[in-house]
Write a protein that holds these residues in place. Sequence first.
Motif, PDB file in Angstrom:
ATOM      1  N   PHE A  26      44.041 -17.151   8.172  1.00 54.48           N
ATOM      2  CA  PHE A  26      43.036 -17.834   8.980  1.00 54.48           C
ATOM      3  C   PHE A  26      42.177 -16.765   9.639  1.00 54.48           C
ATOM      4  O   PHE A  26      42.408 -16.371  10.783  1.00 54.48           O
ATOM      5  N   GLN A 155      36.321 -23.021  13.931  1.00 58.81           N
ATOM      6  CA  GLN A 155      37.229 -23.957  14.580  1.00 58.81           C
ATOM      7  C   GLN A 155      37.672 -23.320  15.899  1.00 58.81           C
ATOM      8  O   GLN A 155      38.370 -22.308  15.901  1.00 58.81           O
ATOM      9  N   TYR A 157      39.482 -22.154  19.328  1.00 61.39           N
ATOM     10  CA  TYR A 157      40.885 -21.964  19.687  1.00 61.39           C
ATOM     11  C   TYR A 157      41.258 -23.011  20.731  1.00 61.39           C
ATOM     12  O   TYR A 157      40.620 -23.125  21.774  1.00 61.39           O
ATOM     13  N   HIS A 158      42.269 -23.799  20.424  1.00 58.66           N
ATOM     14  CA  HIS A 158      42.647 -24.938  21.268  1.00 58.66           C
ATOM     15  C   HIS A 158      43.429 -24.453  22.494  1.00 58.66           C
ATOM     16  O   HIS A 158      44.453 -23.783  22.364  1.00 58.66           O
ATOM     17  N   ASN A 172      46.163 -29.798  14.622  1.00 65.79           N
ATOM     18  CA  ASN A 172      45.316 -28.620  14.461  1.00 65.79           C
ATOM     19  C   ASN A 172      45.634 -27.886  13.172  1.00 65.79           C
ATOM     20  O   ASN A 172      44.732 -27.467  12.440  1.00 65.79           O
ATOM     21  N   VAL A 173      46.907 -27.729  12.885  1.00 69.39           N
ATOM     22  CA  VAL A 173      47.317 -27.052  11.646  1.00 69.39           C
ATOM     23  C   VAL A 173      46.793 -27.804  10.431  1.00 69.39           C
ATOM     24  O   VAL A 173      46.206 -27.209   9.507  1.00 69.39           O
ATOM     25  N   ILE A 176      42.975 -27.632   9.794  1.00 67.13           N
ATOM     26  CA  ILE A 176      42.552 -26.345   9.245  1.00 67.13           C
ATOM     27  C   ILE A 176      42.995 -26.204   7.802  1.00 67.13           C
ATOM     28  O   ILE A 176      42.203 -25.841   6.917  1.00 67.13           O
ATOM     29  N   GLY A 240      38.257 -19.018  11.880  1.00 70.07           N
ATOM     30  CA  GLY A 240      38.843 -19.333  13.169  1.00 70.07           C
ATOM     31  C   GLY A 240      37.987 -18.837  14.326  1.00 70.07           C
ATOM     32  O   GLY A 240      37.267 -17.851  14.202  1.00 70.07           O
ATOM     33  N   SER A 242      39.208 -17.931  17.422  1.00 62.79           N
ATOM     34  CA  SER A 242      39.942 -17.150  18.418  1.00 62.79           C
ATOM     35  C   SER A 242      39.171 -15.887  18.787  1.00 62.79           C
ATOM     36  O   SER A 242      38.724 -15.145  17.921  1.00 62.79           O
ATOM     37  N   ARG A 326      48.247 -19.869  15.680  1.00 62.40           N
ATOM     38  CA  ARG A 326      46.991 -19.397  15.108  1.00 62.40           C
ATOM     39  C   ARG A 326      45.826 -20.278  15.584  1.00 62.40           C
ATOM     40  O   ARG A 326      44.691 -19.833  15.639  1.00 62.40           O
ATOM     41  N   CYS A 327      46.152 -21.528  15.895  1.00 60.19           N
ATOM     42  CA  CYS A 327      45.130 -22.523  16.222  1.00 60.19           C
ATOM     43  C   CYS A 327      44.921 -22.703  17.716  1.00 60.19           C
ATOM     44  O   CYS A 327      43.847 -23.150  18.136  1.00 60.19           O
TER      45      CYS A 327
END
Length: 371
Positions: A26, A155, A157-158, A172-173, A176, A240, A242, A326-327
Amino acid sequence: MPVSEWINLAIGLLALLVGIVMFWSFPVIKNLDTNADFPLLSIIIPARNEAGRISPLLRSLQQQHYQSFEVLVVDDHSTDQTSAIARRYGAKVLQNKAVESGSGKSRACWHGAEHAKGQWLLFLDADTSLTDADSLLKLLGFYQRIGAKGILSLQPYHTAHRLYENLSAIFNVIVIVGMNIFTCWGSRFKAAGSFGPCIICNKEDYFLTGGHHKIQGAVMDDLALGQAFMDNNLPVYCIGGSGVINFRMYPEGLISLIEGWCKSFAVGSKSTHPVVMLMTILWITGGFMSTAALISSITAFPKGAMVLSALLYTAYALQTMLFARRCGNFNRGIFLMYPLLFLFFVTIHVYSLFRAHVLHSVNWKGRKIDV
């Protein structure tokens, strides 16, 4: 040890390996271009009753080192103080035109693009916020490095603050993974579309494809917009967020979380490649099988079986935690009870299928959206 126990363990182990293939990578933006020259940017924020959530985004925009942009907040018939708050932060507020059920966000984005002065367009959901003062430089620099063509979507980062928000971990997983391009085969499978909360494109490409005007009837506007670009042979990049952008989903409560994910999964799974869908189903099934193996070994079988089952369960918990982290910043402790997260996901997914195929509608932000 009974044959059924061996089968449970075998399926669980196979699913664990499938998970590695399914969510191989990701990528995120890591480089910062401080000396790059970018064109004027128009930031378009569709907003419907976002008075409680839009301030962090507008504040983060004010804090950016890069300031060559305009902010257009398109008020989608809000009944709260969304417009007043946006003006307080210096944003230009546009009023969305009358729309039919379900097309509010797409029509708002199109209305904003029609009034945009910038050469590049950045569409941001109102519940997002930029991570630090260099976020825009990272985002624009990456878009320029990939040629400034087509769509770049991130996407976010939550960020979870309350316990119930951790129920979004598996969603979330799957969102993605369901984009098809994060398996070990990379871009071998066609992307399902684009991520919706953060999309950057150039104005020429946007109007060439018809932009959000073309996809007004789509429930999943993000997937439909990406498809519209691909139909015109324009690239769509999904990565991602992040370190660049984050969001807090459904802070209003559990009901909002259920309605939001129900809307997303009512039609979103149709865009997932069959192979990726099969891997996803096997991964979730393996999670339940590994749990069943542990429970049965504790209640009826020898210590050897218990050790194997416990190791498999632990490995699944660690893998699920790795994928989810990761999310977003989900609480590590909740993954000790990962079967409950899987069960919640399956329950909402079944409910979304019922809403889509039986009731033919979903509810979101006070609107009944036909599916």
